[in-house]
Design an enzyme around this catalytic site. Structure first.
Site, PDB file in Angstrom:
ATOM      1  N   ALA A  95       0.870  -1.180   0.000  1.00  0.00           N
ATOM      2  CA  ALA A  95       0.000   0.000   0.000  1.00  0.00           C
ATOM      3  C   ALA A  95       0.904   1.227   0.000  1.00  0.00           C
ATOM      4  O   ALA A  95       2.057   1.160   0.419  1.00  0.00           O
ATOM      5  CB  ALA A  95      -0.883  -0.015   1.237  1.00  0.00           C
ATOM      6  N   GLY A 140       0.625  -5.096   0.716  1.00  0.00           N
ATOM      7  CA  GLY A 140      -0.529  -5.185  -0.190  1.00  0.00           C
ATOM      8  C   GLY A 140      -0.186  -5.897  -1.496  1.00  0.00           C
ATOM      9  O   GLY A 140      -1.076  -6.445  -2.155  1.00  0.00           O
ATOM     10  N   GLU A 143      -0.454  -9.460  -0.701  1.00  0.00           N
ATOM     11  CA  GLU A 143      -1.891  -9.714  -0.527  1.00  0.00           C
ATOM     12  C   GLU A 143      -2.611  -9.764  -1.875  1.00  0.00           C
ATOM     13  O   GLU A 143      -3.502 -10.590  -2.082  1.00  0.00           O
ATOM     14  CB  GLU A 143      -2.488  -8.622   0.377  1.00  0.00           C
ATOM     15  CG  GLU A 143      -2.001  -8.748   1.821  1.00  0.00           C
ATOM     16  CD  GLU A 143      -2.328  -7.535   2.678  1.00  0.00           C
ATOM     17  OE1 GLU A 143      -2.024  -6.398   2.235  1.00  0.00           O
ATOM     18  OE2 GLU A 143      -2.884  -7.696   3.777  1.00  0.00           O
ATOM     19  N   GLU A 163       4.361  -5.146   7.242  1.00  0.00           N
ATOM     20  CA  GLU A 163       3.581  -4.067   7.865  1.00  0.00           C
ATOM     21  C   GLU A 163       3.970  -3.794   9.307  1.00  0.00           C
ATOM     22  O   GLU A 163       3.987  -2.645   9.750  1.00  0.00           O
ATOM     23  CB  GLU A 163       2.073  -4.372   7.801  1.00  0.00           C
ATOM     24  CG  GLU A 163       1.475  -4.290   6.405  1.00  0.00           C
ATOM     25  CD  GLU A 163       1.513  -5.611   5.646  1.00  0.00           C
ATOM     26  OE1 GLU A 163       2.323  -6.488   6.011  1.00  0.00           O
ATOM     27  OE2 GLU A 163       0.733  -5.759   4.690  1.00  0.00           O
TER      28      GLU A 163
HETATM   29  N1  COA Z   1       4.600   3.167  -0.713  1.00  0.00           N
HETATM   30  C1  COA Z   1       4.967   4.327  -1.265  1.00  0.00           C
HETATM   31  N2  COA Z   1       6.131   4.492  -1.916  1.00  0.00           N
HETATM   32  C2  COA Z   1       6.932   3.419  -2.008  1.00  0.00           C
HETATM   33  C3  COA Z   1       6.605   2.191  -1.483  1.00  0.00           C
HETATM   34  C4  COA Z   1       5.368   2.062  -0.804  1.00  0.00           C
HETATM   35  N3  COA Z   1       4.933   0.904  -0.274  1.00  0.00           N
HETATM   36  N4  COA Z   1       7.615   1.313  -1.726  1.00  0.00           N
HETATM   37  C5  COA Z   1       8.543   2.016  -2.403  1.00  0.00           C
HETATM   38  N5  COA Z   1       8.140   3.286  -2.579  1.00  0.00           N
HETATM   39  C6  COA Z   1       8.832   4.365  -3.261  1.00  0.00           C
HETATM   40  C7  COA Z   1       9.997   4.912  -2.449  1.00  0.00           C
HETATM   41  O1  COA Z   1       9.543   5.855  -1.494  1.00  0.00           O
HETATM   42  C8  COA Z   1      10.835   5.520  -3.530  1.00  0.00           C
HETATM   43  O2  COA Z   1      10.251   6.732  -3.926  1.00  0.00           O
HETATM   44  P1  COA Z   1      11.190   8.054  -4.171  1.00  0.00           P
HETATM   45  O3  COA Z   1      12.103   7.627  -5.290  1.00  0.00           O
HETATM   46  O4  COA Z   1      10.209   9.104  -4.562  1.00  0.00           O
HETATM   47  O5  COA Z   1      11.908   8.296  -2.894  1.00  0.00           O
HETATM   48  C9  COA Z   1      10.657   4.555  -4.696  1.00  0.00           C
HETATM   49  O6  COA Z   1       9.435   3.867  -4.445  1.00  0.00           O
HETATM   50  C10 COA Z   1      11.759   3.531  -4.797  1.00  0.00           C
HETATM   51  O7  COA Z   1      11.856   2.837  -3.561  1.00  0.00           O
HETATM   52  P2  COA Z   1      13.207   2.697  -2.729  1.00  0.00           P
HETATM   53  O8  COA Z   1      12.856   2.456  -1.304  1.00  0.00           O
HETATM   54  O9  COA Z   1      14.106   3.859  -3.009  1.00  0.00           O
HETATM   55  O10 COA Z   1      13.833   1.382  -3.384  1.00  0.00           O
HETATM   56  P3  COA Z   1      14.857   0.378  -2.736  1.00  0.00           P
HETATM   57  O11 COA Z   1      15.351  -0.492  -3.830  1.00  0.00           O
HETATM   58  O12 COA Z   1      15.877   1.087  -1.908  1.00  0.00           O
HETATM   59  O13 COA Z   1      13.986  -0.525  -1.708  1.00  0.00           O
HETATM   60  C11 COA Z   1      12.050  -1.802  -1.059  1.00  0.00           C
HETATM   61  C12 COA Z   1      12.966  -1.360  -2.214  1.00  0.00           C
HETATM   62  C13 COA Z   1      10.875  -2.558  -1.654  1.00  0.00           C
HETATM   63  C14 COA Z   1      12.823  -2.733  -0.110  1.00  0.00           C
HETATM   64  C15 COA Z   1      11.572  -0.564  -0.279  1.00  0.00           C
HETATM   65  O14 COA Z   1      11.051   0.372  -1.202  1.00  0.00           O
HETATM   66  C16 COA Z   1      10.505  -0.839   0.737  1.00  0.00           C
HETATM   67  O15 COA Z   1      10.803  -1.364   1.811  1.00  0.00           O
HETATM   68  N6  COA Z   1       9.257  -0.448   0.446  1.00  0.00           N
HETATM   69  C17 COA Z   1       8.155  -0.537   1.371  1.00  0.00           C
HETATM   70  C18 COA Z   1       7.664  -1.963   1.528  1.00  0.00           C
HETATM   71  C19 COA Z   1       6.561  -2.023   2.562  1.00  0.00           C
HETATM   72  O16 COA Z   1       6.769  -1.779   3.734  1.00  0.00           O
HETATM   73  N7  COA Z   1       5.347  -2.364   2.112  1.00  0.00           N
HETATM   74  C20 COA Z   1       4.197  -2.459   2.978  1.00  0.00           C
HETATM   75  C21 COA Z   1       3.460  -1.178   3.007  1.00  0.00           C
HETATM   76  S1  COA Z   1       2.056  -1.240   4.111  1.00  0.00           S
END
Ligand code: COA
Length: 289
Positions: A95, A140, A143, A163
Site C-alpha cells: 500500500a 498489499g 496480498e 507491515e
Molecule cells: N509506498 C509508497 N512508496 C513506495 C513504497 C510504498 N509501499 N515502496 C517504495 N516506494 C517508493 C519509495 O519511497 C521511492 O520513492 P522516491 O524515489 O520518490 O523516494 C521509490 O518507491 C523507490 O523505492 P526505494 O525504497 O528507493 O527502493 P529500494 O530499492 O531502496 O527498496 C524496497 C525497495 C521494496 C525494499 C523498499 O522500497 C521498501 O521497503 N518499500 C516498502 C515496503 C513495505 O513496507 N510495504 C508495505 C506497506 S504497508
C-alpha cells in the site's frame, strides 16, 4: 467504484452456471491512469503501472483495479487474467505508505475494507487469474498476489508482509489468506517478523506455484493460464467456486457443494463433448455451455 447496474451484472456473472448469453456486453472504452489493460486472444493482462513508486497501491490504483475486475467479470471475451507489475523491480511494493502515513482510524478502516472488497471481487471473478510476480510483492502486493488463483514468481521476486515494521498490520487480507496458503506457523512467522523471502522459499512453502527466469515470466504465466483455458470453462469456474466456498464450509457441506457441481456439470454440453472427445480419441471443443 462501479455503477450499481454494472455491479449487479458482476454479481450475476459470478454465478457458475449462469446461462451465457451469446451477446457479450459491448466493450466499454476504459482508460486508466495507474493500470495498463491489454486484451489479446482471450487473456486480459493487467499491469499495475507506477514503477517510480514500485507500483505501490494508492487509492487510485485500488479504484482502478476494481474497475478492471468489473470489466473481467462482464466481458465474455475475457477468459483469463494475468496480473503483473510494471518494470523489473516490483510487482507491487505494498500500500502507498505516503497515503497511509496520514490516515486515522476511520479512514484507515475504510481503506482496508475497500481494498479487501476489490481483492475479494478479483478472487471471485469466476475466471482464472495468474499473478506474474516480477519483483517485490510486499504488504498489499503479497496480498494482491494471494488474491490471485495462482502465482508464478520470477527468480528475483521477493515476498513479505512487512507491515509490523511500520507499526501497522496487514489490511488487504494478509492475515487471512497467508495462513490458508502456507499454514498458521509459517504465516505467523512471516507476519510477526516482517521477514522478506525469496522466490525459492516462497515456492517451497507453497506461496508460489512456479519459479521461472525473469525474462520468461510472462510467457510461462501465459503457458500456465492457457493450459487452464484449454479445459471446460464451466468446470474451471466450478472448481474455483468449490474451493473458494468449500474452504469456509464443514467437510460435509463442502462435499455436498462438490456433488451439486458434479451433477450440474453433468447437464452441460461441455461434459458431453469432453467425455465423447476422450472416447473418440480427439481434442475436446468446449463451448462454455
Ligand atoms: N509506498 C509508497 N512508496 C513506495 C513504497 C510504498 N509501499 N515502496 C517504495 N516506494 C517508493 C519509495 O519511497 C521511492 O520513492 P522516491 O524515489 O520518490 O523516494 C521509490 O518507491 C523507490 O523505492 P526505494 O525504497 O528507493 O527502493 P529500494 O530499492 O531502496 O527498496 C524496497 C525497495 C521494496 C525494499 C523498499 O522500497 C521498501 O521497503 N518499500 C516498502 C515496503 C513495505 O513496507 N510495504 C508495505 C506497506 S504497508
Amino acid at each position: 467504484m462501479e455503477d450499481t447496474a454494472a455491479s449487479a451484472q458482476g454479481d450475476n456473472d459470478r454465478c457458475t452456471f449462469r446461462i451465457s448469453s451469446n451477446h457479450p456486453a459491448p466493450a466499454r472504452a476504459m482508460t486508466f491512469t495507474t493500470l495498463l489493460f491489454d486484451l489479446a486472444d482471450g487473456i486480459a493482462r493487467i499491469t499495475v503501472n507506477r514503477p517510480d513508486k514500485l507500483n505501490a497501491l494508492n487509492a487510485t490504483v485500488i479504484r482502478e483495479l476494481g474497475e478492471a475486475v468489473g470489466r473481467v467479470e462482464r466481458e465474455n471475451e475475457i477468459r483469463g487474467v494475468i496480473l503483473t507489475g510494471a518494470g523489473t523491480k516490483a510487482f507491487v511494493a505494498g500500500a502507498d505508505i505516503a497515503e497511509i502515513a496520514g490516515q486515522g482510524p476511520i479512514d484507515g478502516k475504510a481503506r482496508a475494507l475497500e481494498g479487501q472488497a476489490v481483492f475479494r471481487r478479483l478472487e471471485r471473478c469466476g475466471k482464472p487469474v495468474v499473478a506474474a510476480v516480477n519483483g517485490f510483492a510486499l504488504g498489499g502486493g503479497c496480498e494482491l498476489a494471494m488474491a490471485c488463483h495462482l502465482r508464478v514468481a520470477a527468480e528475483q521476486a521477493r515476498f513479505g508482509q512487512p507491515e509490523v515494521k511500520l507499526g501497522i498490520g496487514p489490511g488487504y487480507g494478509g492475515t487471512v489468506r497467508l495462513p490458508r496458503l502456507v499454514g498458521k506457523g509459517r504465516a505467523l512467522e512471516l507476519l510477526l517478523t516482517g521477514r522478506m523471502i525469496d522466490a525459492q522459499e516462497a515456492y517451497r512453502i507453497g506461496l508460489a506455484n512456479l519459479v521461472v527466469p525473469g525474462e520468461k515470466l510472462l510467457a510461462e504465466s501465459e503457458t500456465l493460464l492457457r493450459s487452464i483455458l484449454e479445459n471446460g470453462p464451466l468446470a474451471v469456474r466450478a472448481c474455483l467456486e468449490a474451493v473458494d466456498a468449500g474452504l469456509e464450509m464443514s467437510l460435509d457441506q463442502a462435499l455436498l457443494l462438490e456433488a451439486n457441481h458434479f451433477g450440474l456439470l453433468s447437464g452441460t454440453a461441455d461434459m458431453r463433448e469432453g467425455t465423447r472427445a476422450f472416447l473418440e480419441k480427439r481434442r475436446a471443443e468446449f463451448k462454455g455451455v
